[in-house]
Write a protein that holds these residues in place. Sequence first.
Motif, PDB file in Angstrom:
ATOM      1  N   PHE A 158       0.829  -1.199   0.000  1.00 52.03           N
ATOM      2  CA  PHE A 158       0.000   0.000   0.000  1.00 52.03           C
ATOM      3  C   PHE A 158       0.865   1.251   0.000  1.00 52.03           C
ATOM      4  CE2 PHE A 158      -2.094   3.329   2.553  1.00 52.03           C
ATOM      5  CZ  PHE A 158      -3.207   3.572   1.769  1.00 52.03           C
ATOM      6  N   VAL A 198      -9.250   0.844  -3.734  1.00 50.16           N
ATOM      7  CA  VAL A 198      -9.614   0.631  -2.332  1.00 50.16           C
ATOM      8  C   VAL A 198      -9.694  -0.862  -1.999  1.00 50.16           C
ATOM      9  CG1 VAL A 198     -11.359   1.029  -0.563  1.00 50.16           C
ATOM     10  CG2 VAL A 198     -10.833   2.829  -2.223  1.00 50.16           C
ATOM     11  N   LEU A 199     -10.391  -1.642  -2.855  1.00 52.26           N
ATOM     12  CA  LEU A 199     -10.521  -3.077  -2.598  1.00 52.26           C
ATOM     13  C   LEU A 199      -9.142  -3.744  -2.584  1.00 52.26           C
ATOM     14  CD1 LEU A 199     -12.151  -5.670  -2.224  1.00 52.26           C
ATOM     15  CD2 LEU A 199     -12.372  -5.809  -4.726  1.00 52.26           C
ATOM     16  N   SER A 233      -6.257  -2.309  -1.965  1.00 49.10           N
ATOM     17  CA  SER A 233      -5.481  -1.839  -0.810  1.00 49.10           C
ATOM     18  C   SER A 233      -5.886  -2.560   0.464  1.00 49.10           C
ATOM     19  CB  SER A 233      -5.667  -0.323  -0.634  1.00 49.10           C
ATOM     20  OG  SER A 233      -5.233   0.376  -1.771  1.00 49.10           O
ATOM     21  N   LEU A 234      -7.192  -2.689   0.689  1.00 51.70           N
ATOM     22  CA  LEU A 234      -7.670  -3.352   1.905  1.00 51.70           C
ATOM     23  C   LEU A 234      -7.345  -4.838   1.895  1.00 51.70           C
ATOM     24  CD1 LEU A 234     -11.158  -1.636   2.393  1.00 51.70           C
ATOM     25  CD2 LEU A 234      -9.108  -1.327   3.793  1.00 51.70           C
ATOM     26  N   SER A 235      -7.566  -5.499   0.764  1.00 50.38           N
ATOM     27  CA  SER A 235      -7.376  -6.955   0.719  1.00 50.38           C
ATOM     28  C   SER A 235      -5.907  -7.324   0.885  1.00 50.38           C
ATOM     29  CB  SER A 235      -7.933  -7.534  -0.579  1.00 50.38           C
ATOM     30  OG  SER A 235      -7.304  -6.960  -1.711  1.00 50.38           O
ATOM     31  N   THR A 247      -3.458  -5.451   2.282  1.00 48.98           N
ATOM     32  CA  THR A 247      -2.955  -5.027   3.592  1.00 48.98           C
ATOM     33  C   THR A 247      -3.415  -5.982   4.683  1.00 48.98           C
ATOM     34  OG1 THR A 247      -2.907  -2.696   2.928  1.00 48.98           O
ATOM     35  CG2 THR A 247      -2.936  -3.159   5.285  1.00 48.98           C
ATOM     36  N   LEU A 248      -4.726  -6.264   4.720  1.00 45.84           N
ATOM     37  CA  LEU A 248      -5.260  -7.163   5.740  1.00 45.84           C
ATOM     38  C   LEU A 248      -4.827  -8.605   5.491  1.00 45.84           C
ATOM     39  CD1 LEU A 248      -8.879  -5.699   6.091  1.00 45.84           C
ATOM     40  CD2 LEU A 248      -6.902  -5.311   7.577  1.00 45.84           C
ATOM     41  N   LEU A 256      -7.899 -13.465   1.364  1.00 49.79           N
ATOM     42  CA  LEU A 256      -7.798 -12.035   1.037  1.00 49.79           C
ATOM     43  C   LEU A 256      -6.753 -11.782  -0.045  1.00 49.79           C
ATOM     44  CD1 LEU A 256      -8.111 -10.353   4.555  1.00 49.79           C
ATOM     45  CD2 LEU A 256      -9.758 -10.288   2.679  1.00 49.79           C
TER      46      LEU A 256
END
Length: 478
Positions: free
Chosen positions: A72, A212-213, A215-217, A219-220, A252
């Motif tokens: 990210f 966004v999707l 970045s979140l997937s 990172t998490l 993820l």
Amino acid sequence: MTAQMTMEAPVRARRAGLVLAVCCLGQLIVILDASIVNVAIPSIQDALHFTPGSLTWVYNGYLIPFAGFLLFSGRMVDLFGGRRLLLIGTAVFTVFSFVGGIAPNAATLVLGRAGQGFGGAVIASATLAVLSSTFTEPVERAKAFALWGAASGSGGAIGVLSGGAIVEWASWRWVFLVNLPLGLLIAGMAVMSVTAAPGGPGGPRKKAKLDVLGSLSVTLGIAALVYGLAEGQHYGWGSARIVTSLTIGVVLLAVFVLDQAKLAEQPLMELSLFRNRSVWAANLTMLAFGAALPTMFYFLTLLYQSVLHYSAIRTGLAFLPLTVFAFIGAAASSSVAPRTGPRPMMLVGLLPMIAGLVWQSAADEHATYLADLLGPTLLFGVGLGIVVTSVAGAATAGVPEDKHGLASGVLNTSQSLGGAAGLAVMVALAQTRTAEVAGDGPPDAHAFVAGYGVAFLATGVLLTLSLAAAAAVPRGPR
């Protein structure tokens, strides 16, 4: 016109020197902060009343957000510029270092470590991207990567040395508070030297959208994967907590790949990056290299302190030759790499690292520093300096300038994943061997050293396998 160019040349040289110093110092504190707490952990446990089960969060509280945010932050560097992200990352890292330094309890310290991990991820991505875009001439680029690589590779050893000195002569709190003046120094030097040309190198990219999707997937997903790998030995690999964490991580990351390939309008990571043979080969090499670093430092620290009963400061001093030889290896690499390219240097550097680990595996509870421990340390150190310098060059070879932040984030992610997975596996192997040697009784020094030896040897085998990945890097100067 000629006179003006002659006058401008020293100015450009001084600015480039400051950029190099900023990038090296930034990378140094990022790597150093993962290891500087090692010798301070007993003091931290006593002062803040960590339970044995929660003590690992002094280390993992930094590692998990650091690994999770690397991709990210690499994309953020490409979108908004290396200068801006370097300053933001340094500010976050410095503020949360202060939080950790004044922490009144365990929870606050872990919060500080998490903030340091996030800031460190941003700094790590920004420094390599700024370095790549500033130094484009082959010889100067090789020298810059050599110093950056030496700072990165020796950060663990410097962390143990400085941590030992701080614990011995001051307070464990200064393990964190020392980052305040360093952070201010980095920020000041960056403001003076790193340029931010709008739309150009180091500047923001217009009309860019954040995935966004993706970045979140990612990172998490990476955070869940690293958590499962780092905590698996503590909770048990078959426990519901670890199985769930690893499963979530894998799912993820699968979502992330699908998003990058099919869904994202502007992907966080263009998968075409891995069509570059130099990039994927460098990252495979870094996975094994990332596993070797924490294994060497972790088990060697245990050998020094738990078996040979070295003090904190003596342990730090024992690592000093490794740091010196890492710089020697990096300097040698910078002189040769412009003529050979990164591939031969990666292969040459891996060999002394392997030899050092195999030699180190033979040390027992009666080992002496000069006869049994110094030699392996020197071999590992010189190889470390060569490899970390050349692999950084290979990871950005042929990558467009506006993707350097992403390439650096991928490389640092590979190192973090390799470190988390490698150390977890090596700890499991060491504990199994220790239990076998101890039998029905409690483990003694001989049993512990037998376990350490298996970990060193297994890491040497892993690096031997990574020679195939290093050999896949394209031939010739890049």
